[in-house]
Write an enzyme that holds these catalytic residues in place. Structure first.
Site, mmCIF file in Angstrom:
data_model
loop_
_atom_site.group_PDB
_atom_site.id
_atom_site.type_symbol
_atom_site.label_atom_id
_atom_site.label_comp_id
_atom_site.label_asym_id
_atom_site.label_seq_id
_atom_site.Cartn_x
_atom_site.Cartn_y
_atom_site.Cartn_z
ATOM 1 N N ASN A 46 38.174 17.876 -16.162
ATOM 2 C CA ASN A 46 38.642 16.503 -16.349
ATOM 3 C C ASN A 46 38.241 15.956 -17.712
ATOM 4 O O ASN A 46 39.033 15.300 -18.401
ATOM 5 C CB ASN A 46 38.070 15.603 -15.255
ATOM 6 C CG ASN A 46 38.727 15.817 -13.903
ATOM 7 O OD1 ASN A 46 39.764 16.469 -13.797
ATOM 8 N ND2 ASN A 46 38.127 15.261 -12.866
ATOM 9 N N ARG A 374 56.028 19.773 -12.742
ATOM 10 C CA ARG A 374 55.004 20.820 -12.832
ATOM 11 C C ARG A 374 55.242 21.807 -11.702
ATOM 12 O O ARG A 374 55.304 21.417 -10.536
ATOM 13 C CB ARG A 374 53.592 20.241 -12.714
ATOM 14 C CG ARG A 374 53.219 19.232 -13.791
ATOM 15 C CD ARG A 374 51.727 18.893 -13.719
ATOM 16 N NE ARG A 374 51.396 17.700 -14.467
ATOM 17 C CZ ARG A 374 51.171 17.669 -15.783
ATOM 18 N NH1 ARG A 374 51.262 18.796 -16.474
ATOM 19 N NH2 ARG A 374 50.860 16.548 -16.391
ATOM 20 N N ARG A 404 52.853 17.039 -19.954
ATOM 21 C CA ARG A 404 51.724 17.406 -20.798
ATOM 22 C C ARG A 404 50.938 18.591 -20.243
ATOM 23 O O ARG A 404 50.568 18.625 -19.076
ATOM 24 C CB ARG A 404 50.775 16.212 -20.984
ATOM 25 C CG ARG A 404 49.820 16.398 -22.163
ATOM 26 C CD ARG A 404 48.803 15.278 -22.239
ATOM 27 N NE ARG A 404 49.378 13.967 -22.338
ATOM 28 C CZ ARG A 404 49.691 13.372 -23.492
ATOM 29 N NH1 ARG A 404 49.519 14.015 -24.634
ATOM 30 N NH2 ARG A 404 50.200 12.157 -23.500
ATOM 31 N N HIS A 434 59.574 11.881 -14.046
ATOM 32 C CA HIS A 434 58.411 12.141 -13.198
ATOM 33 C C HIS A 434 58.763 12.077 -11.715
ATOM 34 O O HIS A 434 57.959 12.452 -10.866
ATOM 35 C CB HIS A 434 57.309 11.127 -13.537
ATOM 36 C CG HIS A 434 55.973 11.443 -12.959
ATOM 37 N ND1 HIS A 434 55.388 10.679 -11.978
ATOM 38 C CD2 HIS A 434 55.095 12.452 -13.213
ATOM 39 C CE1 HIS A 434 54.213 11.189 -11.658
ATOM 40 N NE2 HIS A 434 54.008 12.265 -12.381
ATOM 41 N N TYR A 467 46.211 19.179 -3.134
ATOM 42 C CA TYR A 467 46.446 17.755 -3.332
ATOM 43 C C TYR A 467 46.965 17.123 -2.045
ATOM 44 O O TYR A 467 47.781 17.719 -1.336
ATOM 45 C CB TYR A 467 47.498 17.501 -4.418
ATOM 46 C CG TYR A 467 47.123 17.922 -5.813
ATOM 47 C CD1 TYR A 467 45.912 18.548 -6.105
ATOM 48 C CD2 TYR A 467 47.999 17.713 -6.877
ATOM 49 C CE1 TYR A 467 45.588 18.938 -7.390
ATOM 50 C CE2 TYR A 467 47.687 18.101 -8.168
ATOM 51 C CZ TYR A 467 46.478 18.713 -8.418
ATOM 52 O OH TYR A 467 46.166 19.097 -9.690
ATOM 53 N N ARG A 563 42.493 5.968 -6.100
ATOM 54 C CA ARG A 563 41.619 7.121 -6.322
ATOM 55 C C ARG A 563 40.911 7.078 -7.669
ATOM 56 O O ARG A 563 39.722 7.338 -7.761
ATOM 57 C CB ARG A 563 42.447 8.416 -6.249
ATOM 58 C CG ARG A 563 41.619 9.682 -6.418
ATOM 59 C CD ARG A 563 42.489 10.838 -6.867
ATOM 60 N NE ARG A 563 42.869 10.741 -8.256
ATOM 61 C CZ ARG A 563 44.016 11.234 -8.752
ATOM 62 N NH1 ARG A 563 44.878 11.804 -7.967
ATOM 63 N NH2 ARG A 563 44.284 11.126 -10.043
ATOM 64 N N HIS A 591 46.460 12.143 -3.871
ATOM 65 C CA HIS A 591 47.546 12.050 -4.847
ATOM 66 C C HIS A 591 48.746 11.257 -4.343
ATOM 67 O O HIS A 591 49.623 10.887 -5.127
ATOM 68 C CB HIS A 591 47.985 13.471 -5.240
ATOM 69 C CG HIS A 591 48.849 13.545 -6.447
ATOM 70 N ND1 HIS A 591 50.192 13.859 -6.389
ATOM 71 C CD2 HIS A 591 48.569 13.363 -7.752
ATOM 72 C CE1 HIS A 591 50.695 13.863 -7.602
ATOM 73 N NE2 HIS A 591 49.737 13.560 -8.457
#
Length: 705
Positions: A46, A374, A404, A434, A467, A563, A591
């Site tokens: 992270n 992703r 990214r 997204h 997740y 979160r 998530h």
């Protein structure tokens, strides 16, 4: 709090508080040791991304002379100073946890890090042979000049810095420094011969043992491991990009050589060598982090996955089959009967994969339209889309090249899909796609029918096991029509549509959220019951935060499960005393985005791909999906209630931006992820007990061809 700057917490410091909550899991002595090591690795991973993106962006603002403050009133220079102070304390806590608790505990359990001075004769002979045969021929030392460019380094890979004794006639004040970059060398943890358990040595320790072999005729004065993190907040000038695919490849190359923003160096380094590297990288003292232990704990994921140490792991919670999805029946038959809600990772992601794979093979399917943000390395979903295109179906894939750190993989997928015959759209100029949506159009006896999957998470079967996300599968005609219109707006030149039931960013999603919040506020003012319960990853948007403050001041009960980043200050008298903000950090990454508004008793429930951040609401293509099927809606409401009852893994946000972890009660402790998992297990068992027995005959050879 009349001053707007007192209304908001700083985004970057709030994110660091989240990472500290992750570190809190590593420091929890009740967890198995490899689970604690996993969280130590996550903390480092992270921080790597945080420095590459957020700190990198702040460095660029400082370099431009920007003094503009964020909503909390901090300018870039102050933010960097506060970040440095907070990260140093976090890294110290992290290394204390690793060095004093986790590493000794693992060693006692048989998973031992071997230090050079404690190798047995057998191990010493082994590493000497390994170094000569496999390491010395591969790694290459590089001289670091006093002037000119710093040698190219893959970042943030590990390196060993070497200080050499000045040669005869040289000015001793000018340091002779070289480095041995590890680059993409695959071995960080080298397995050693052992009489029991598992012994390993770190590559940097092994290289330092035999470093003289790289510098024949020289005297090595000092060796120290170090890492360099570079700014990855490099943006693409899309308006000038004639070929987006080619421009993205150039961007990835540019990112490799961007300015350094952090130097991590072993705590044993001399001040001379640290100063030399810092100067050569054009960094300040504040950008240097001395590490009292192994660098790059993120790499220790490799140890977490070792077999043979099951007692050091948490109990396995394998994803359960959904009771609403009969594995013997086509997904299209299932969805023709009812909407299906899946709660991952407690319920398997397999129905989503099967939905797309069946579509690829079904002769009645005419088209598949899907967004991809992703994906996994060996994605069965992308493979199914390629197979569908080869089978003659009309396949449209919106592949977001600007995702990214997944840009390179998405470039490969985009090319493979094009070669298979799919129509590939490289996102939208100026925006990131997204939203997670897949639409399958199928010819059926009653006519054309569209089936849709909406998700809060990515089309990635690997992360679906890590997740907590939600999937909704439906053939609702209005939602299907809206989803199709949404993709038309992306793939064509059409103006954004007016949707029947969906809301999309950057057009209507923000206004819809504000409308829902203000609706609860108005009902409370009129004396009605009014409540808001939401689960998000991040809350940053100032306009939405102010709307929530107004709701609180009117008396609306607001419960937020956020979160990560939260810039709202809860519990401030006269401002937000009716707002509660909690954060849950547990074995799975939370998530899912789930929104619930009481709405005068006509409860409105939504799932979404978007967090409440300006980037999601203004600079991305996102979806807000209403969930109206009574069973699915009620289940989401119950999930929210379970999360808010958690008193084992919950942290409560205080007005000053710090968090207080709840202490579980001796009786009545609730751990939300555990409850949701056991609910999934129980539901699966009940479904299995009520399912009729089906006799499946063996068919003669060829009878099923």
């Amino acid at each position: 709090m009349s001053d707007d700057k007192q209304l908001f917490l700083n985004r970057e410091l709030s994110w660091l508080e989240f990472n500290d909550r992750v570190l809190g899991e590593a420091r929890d002595a009740s967890l198995p040791l490899l689970e604690r090591l996993k969280f130590l690795a996550i903390v480092s991973s992270n921080l790597d991304e945080f420095f590459k993106v957020r700190v990198g962006g702040l460095h660029m603002l400082v370099a431009r002379g920007s003094t503009r403050t964020d909503p909390s009133g901090l300018d870039p220079t102050v933010q960097l100073r506060e970040i440095g102070r907070r990260v140093r304390r976090m890294v110290e806590d992290q290394m204390n946890c690793y060095r004093d608790e986790v590493e000794p505990g693992l060693a006692e359990a048989g998973l031992r890090r071997a230090l050079p001075e404690k190798l047995s004769e057998k191990q010493l002979a082994f590493v000497r042979e390994l170094f000569e045969s496999e390491i010395l021929p591969v790694l290459t030392p590089l001289r670091v000049p006093h002037d000119g460019e710093f040698p190219f380094l893959l970042h943030p890979s590990l390196n060993v810095g070497v200080r050499l004794k000045a040669a005869a006639g040289e000015d001793p004040a000018l340091l002779r420094v070289a480095m041995i970059p590890f680059g993409a060398y695959p071995l960080r943890f080298i397995t050693l011969p052992s009489d029991g358990g598992y012994d390993y040595i770190l590559l940097e320790d092994l290289v330092r043992m035999f470093v003289d072999r790289f510098f024949t005729g020289e005297t090595v004065v000092e060796t120290v491991p170090f890492r360099v993190t570079r700014n990855a907040d490099v943006s693409l000038q899309e308006d000038q990009a004639a070929d987006l695919l080619s421009e993205m490849e150039d961007l990835l190359e540019e990112r490799k050589e961007s300015d350094a923003v952090r130097l991590e160096i072993g705590n044993e380094s001399s001040a001379l060598l640290e100063h030399f590297l810092r100067e050569r990288l054009s960094l300040s003292d504040d950008d240097v982090y001395r590490i009292a232990g192994p660098l790059d704990l993120a790499a220790h994921w490799e140890l977490v996955s070792l077999s043979g140490f099951e007692t050091l792991h948490v109990e396995s919670w394998p994803p359960q089959p959904s009771p609403d999805v009969d594995p013997t029946v086509s997904m299209f038959e299932v969805l023709a009967e009812r909407d299906v809600l899946l709660s991952h990772p407690f319920e398997s992601f397999d129905p989503v994969v099967r939905f797309i794979e069946e579509a690829a093979n079904d002769p009645d399917v005419l088209s598949i339209k899907q967004t991809l943000y992703r994906t996994s390395r060996n994605s069965p979903i992308v493979a199914a889309l390629m197979r569908a295109a080869k089978n003659g179906k009309y396949v449209t894939a919106v592949v977001e090249l600007k995702a990214r750190f997944d840009e390179a993989r998405n470039i490969v997928w985009a090319r493979n899909l094009e070669h298979a015959g799919a129509q590939v759209i490289y996102g939208v100029k100026g925006l990131k796609v997204h939203a997670k949506v897949c639409i399958v159009t199928r010819r059926e006896p009653q006519g054309i029918r569209r089936y849709v999957h909406f998700g809060t998470g990515n089309y990635n079967e690997v992360t679906s096991r890590l997740y907590c996300d939600v999937s909704l599968l439906t053939c609702d005609p209005e939602l299907a029509a809206d989803a199709t219109s949404f993709l038309y707006a992306i793939t064509g030149y059409s103006q954004p549509f007016t949707y029947n039931r969906l809301d999309a960013a950057p057009t209507t999603l923000r206004s819809k959220i504000l409308e829902l919040i203000d609706g609860e506020t108005e009902r409370k003012i009129q004396g009605q019951r009014a409540e808001i319960s939401c689960k998000l990853n991040s809350l940053v948007d100032s306009e939405i935060i102010k709307a929530l403050y107004r709701a609180s001041q009117a008396g609306v009960k607001v419960r937020l499960n956020v979160r990560g980043i939260c810039c709202l200050r809860p519990g401030v008298p006269g401002l937000s005393e009716n707002i509660e903000v909690v954060s849950i950090v547990d074995r799975f990454l939370e998530h899912a985005r789930i929104l619930h508004f009481h709405h005068g008793g006509d409860e409105r429930v939504f799932i979404s791909s978007a967090d409440w951040m300006p980037r999601n609401l203004d600079r991305r293509l996102e979806l807000l999906i209403p969930v109206t099927h009574p069973g699915c809606r009620d289940r989401l409401i119950e999930m929210l209630k379970i999360y808010f009852r958690d008193n084992v893994k919950t942290h409560v946000l205080k007005p000053d931006g710090t968090y207080r972890r709840l202490k579980p009660k001796k009786r009545g402790s609730v751990r939300s992820q555990e409850v949701l998992y056991h609910q999934a297990v129980d539901a699966g068992q009940r479904a299995a007990q009520t399912s009729p027995t089906v006799f499946v005959p063996h068919l003669a050879h060829g009878a099923d061809d």
